[in-house]
Scaffold this motif. Structure first.
Motif, PDB file in Angstrom:
ATOM      1  N   GLY A   1      11.002  27.139   4.964  1.00 36.42           N
ATOM      2  CA  GLY A   1      12.112  27.655   4.185  1.00 36.42           C
ATOM      3  C   GLY A   1      11.726  28.354   2.906  1.00 36.42           C
ATOM      4  N   THR A   2      10.456  28.273   2.513  1.00 33.59           N
ATOM      5  CA  THR A   2      10.026  28.917   1.271  1.00 33.59           C
ATOM      6  C   THR A   2       9.711  30.390   1.508  1.00 33.59           C
ATOM      7  OG1 THR A   2       7.724  28.254   1.656  1.00 33.59           O
ATOM      8  CG2 THR A   2       9.103  26.759   0.373  1.00 33.59           C
ATOM      9  N   SER A   3       9.460  31.096   0.419  1.00 33.80           N
ATOM     10  CA  SER A   3       9.301  32.552   0.508  1.00 33.80           C
ATOM     11  C   SER A   3       8.045  32.984   1.250  1.00 33.80           C
ATOM     12  CB  SER A   3       9.285  33.156  -0.906  1.00 33.80           C
ATOM     13  OG  SER A   3       8.272  32.558  -1.684  1.00 33.80           O
ATOM     14  N   PHE A   4       7.089  32.083   1.445  1.00 34.03           N
ATOM     15  CA  PHE A   4       5.867  32.447   2.156  1.00 34.03           C
ATOM     16  C   PHE A   4       5.773  31.824   3.536  1.00 34.03           C
ATOM     17  CE2 PHE A   4       4.660  33.500  -2.151  1.00 34.03           C
ATOM     18  CZ  PHE A   4       3.916  34.650  -1.970  1.00 34.03           C
ATOM     19  N   SER A   5       6.875  31.295   4.001  1.00 34.22           N
ATOM     20  CA  SER A   5       6.867  30.680   5.317  1.00 34.22           C
ATOM     21  C   SER A   5       8.162  31.039   6.028  1.00 34.22           C
ATOM     22  CB  SER A   5       6.708  29.162   5.177  1.00 34.22           C
ATOM     23  OG  SER A   5       6.442  28.579   6.430  1.00 34.22           O
ATOM     24  N   SER A   6       8.473  30.325   7.082  1.00 31.75           N
ATOM     25  CA  SER A   6       9.737  30.515   7.797  1.00 31.75           C
ATOM     26  C   SER A   6      10.482  29.197   7.790  1.00 31.75           C
ATOM     27  CB  SER A   6       9.451  30.956   9.237  1.00 31.75           C
ATOM     28  OG  SER A   6       9.112  29.825  10.036  1.00 31.75           O
ATOM     29  N   PRO A   7      11.736  29.182   8.204  1.00 28.37           N
ATOM     30  CA  PRO A   7      12.469  27.902   8.251  1.00 28.37           C
ATOM     31  C   PRO A   7      11.869  26.906   9.242  1.00 28.37           C
ATOM     32  CG  PRO A   7      13.999  29.746   8.268  1.00 28.37           C
ATOM     33  CD  PRO A   7      12.629  30.321   8.470  1.00 28.37           C
ATOM     34  N   HIS A   8      11.019  27.404  10.157  1.00 32.35           N
ATOM     35  CA  HIS A   8      10.521  26.554  11.228  1.00 32.35           C
ATOM     36  C   HIS A   8       9.026  26.254  11.114  1.00 32.35           C
ATOM     37  CE1 HIS A   8      11.647  24.763  15.110  1.00 32.35           C
ATOM     38  NE2 HIS A   8      10.411  25.027  15.506  1.00 32.35           N
ATOM     39  N   HIS A   9       8.349  26.803  10.118  1.00 26.18           N
ATOM     40  CA  HIS A   9       6.888  26.672  10.053  1.00 26.18           C
ATOM     41  C   HIS A   9       6.394  26.145   8.717  1.00 26.18           C
ATOM     42  CE1 HIS A   9       7.408  29.569  13.368  1.00 26.18           C
ATOM     43  NE2 HIS A   9       6.256  29.094  13.819  1.00 26.18           N
ATOM     44  N   THR A  10       5.250  25.477   8.787  1.00 26.46           N
ATOM     45  CA  THR A  10       4.445  25.209   7.611  1.00 26.46           C
ATOM     46  C   THR A  10       3.293  26.224   7.673  1.00 26.46           C
ATOM     47  OG1 THR A  10       4.967  22.844   7.725  1.00 26.46           O
ATOM     48  CG2 THR A  10       3.097  23.510   6.344  1.00 26.46           C
ATOM     49  N   THR A  11       3.157  27.015   6.638  1.00 24.07           N
ATOM     50  CA  THR A  11       2.156  28.089   6.660  1.00 24.07           C
ATOM     51  C   THR A  11       0.992  27.733   5.744  1.00 24.07           C
ATOM     52  OG1 THR A  11       3.904  29.706   7.057  1.00 24.07           O
ATOM     53  CG2 THR A  11       1.769  30.550   6.331  1.00 24.07           C
TER      54      THR A  11
END
Length: 396
Positions: free
Chosen positions: A272-282
């Motif tokens: 959900g953060t600006s460097f990831s997606s709602p479904h991923h940990t980046t």
């Protein structure tokens, strides 16, 4: 060149210099302490350092680290977690009320070996924070960054026009001549010309990399729209994965490291953060070599299953951004390079000051100087806070 061309170039040099000089002077002054950010914080006692322990002391699980940090702020969510570039014994965890970009953040520094909370540093106050914000965006956010980027462009114009003017105005003098027996304005003109030429290449590099750095937010947003959106298309419209449904972050990190061997972790962006997606940990990983340590390899891991979904290569424009940041701050060569950067910064301040003096004392016209320019220094590390590492960071 004929007289008309000289006058044209002199006009370009004068006005490009005058418009940007005061702002560039501010950037030089604020940039000087930023070169020694870590050293100054150490002297001020604000630098968080992990205590010394026997080499090879095992680390606790990252899941446990996050639990410890969240216990300090149970009403917040974890946005980012990062490690220092030169020390993996310390975790910085950034917590906010929302996964969205915000200035309302709390940081918790946790010992990676013992789980002890070493500090809750405040990166949004103090002398170094003021220097950083003035240098990066004048406390004006993205508009401030873009404005300083435009000033950087004028700086480059002033440098090029100064080079064009140097030859016709200095052809009758030996290189490095400073006419000390002449009136003050001529002495300052010669000193201005000499320092301008001596710092020419460095000033152009620092000015151009500083200008590129002001585009960071826009370049990252374009990357997200251009490349990440295609990778994340299967998850479009899905809500952010609830914390209770997420898998082990430790297992996710291990899977990411296996996907990109011979790398080190720089920072983690949670769902959900600006460097990831709602479904991923980046996970943003960096190389082990001096050059590759400034480049990132993002690895997207499914937040529920802890399985790697994708590991896209960064496009050329983000690579250029990542390379420009440490070059702008002199981060490649340790203390010797920092000292060289500081000396060149001081020389540039003299070039700026002498350029203003020559303009204010213009009552008796003297041939235009080759460079009343300035320089922008920069960031980071810019390192104003421990969210994401340099260049790829969001405002936590």
């Amino acid at each position: 060149m004929n007289s008309r061309k000289i006058k044209t170039w002199a006009w370009v040099h004068k006005w490009s210099s005058l418009v940007c000089t005061l702002f560039m002077l501010l950037l030089c002054i604020t940039g000087l302490p930023l070169i020694f950010t870590h050293e100054i914080r150490h002297l001020l006692g604000t630098e968080v350092e992990a205590p010394k322990m026997a080499p090879g002391t095992p680390h606790i699980s990252l899941d446990r680290v996050l639990e410890i940090a969240k216990a300090r702020h149970p009403d917040r969510v974890v946005q980012f977690a990062s490690q220092a570039d030169d020390n993996d014994n310390l975790w910085f965890v950034t917590l906010t009320h929302t996964p969205e970009p915000t200035d309302d953040f709390k940081s918790v520094a946790v010992d990676a070996r013992t789980g002890v909370v070493l500090a809750q540093p405040k990166f949004d106050e103090g002398f170094m924070y003021v220097m950083y914000k003035l240098h990066v965006d004048l406390f004006a956010g993205l508009p401030g960054k873009l404005f300083l980027g435009f000033m950087g462009l004028l700086l480059l114009v002033a440098i090029v026009s100064g080079v064009v003017l140097y030859s016709p105005f200095m052809r009758k003098l030996d290189f490095g001549t400073v006419r000390r027996d002449k009136r003050p304005r001529l002495k300052w003109l010669d000193l201005h010309n000499l320092l301008g030429v001596v710092t020419l290449v460095w000033l152009f590099v620092v000015g151009s990399t500083g200008m590129i750095n002001t585009w960071a937010d826009l370049l990252i947003k374009y990357w997200q729209h251009d490349q990440l959106s295609a990778l994340l298309a299967p998850y479009k419209g899905e809500p952010t994965v609830p914390v209770a449904e997420r898998g082990s972050v430790q297992r996710s990190m291990e899977a990411a490291m296996q996907r990109a061997p011979d790398t080190k972790l720089s920072f983690i962006a949670f769902p959900g953060t600006s460097f990831s997606s709602p479904h991923h940990t980046t996970f943003f990983l960096r190389g082990n070599e001096p050059f590759t340590s400034k480049l990132y390899q993002p690895v997207l891991v499914d937040a529920k299953t802890a399985e790697v979904t994708a590991a896209p290569k960064l496009p050329w424009y983000l690579t250029a951004l990542l390379v420009s940041q440490p070059l702008h701050f002199g981060d490649y060569g340790g203390m010797p390079m920092q000292i060289i950067w500081a000396l060149l910064d001081i020389a540039t301040i003299i070039v700026l000051g002498s350029g203003l003096y020559l303009w204010l004392k213009r009552g008796n016209p003297v041939p235009a100087s080759p460079k009343a320019a300035a320089h922008e220094k920069p960031a980071p590390d810019a390192s104003s806070q421990p969210e994401p590492a340099p260049a790829m960071k969001a405002q936590a």
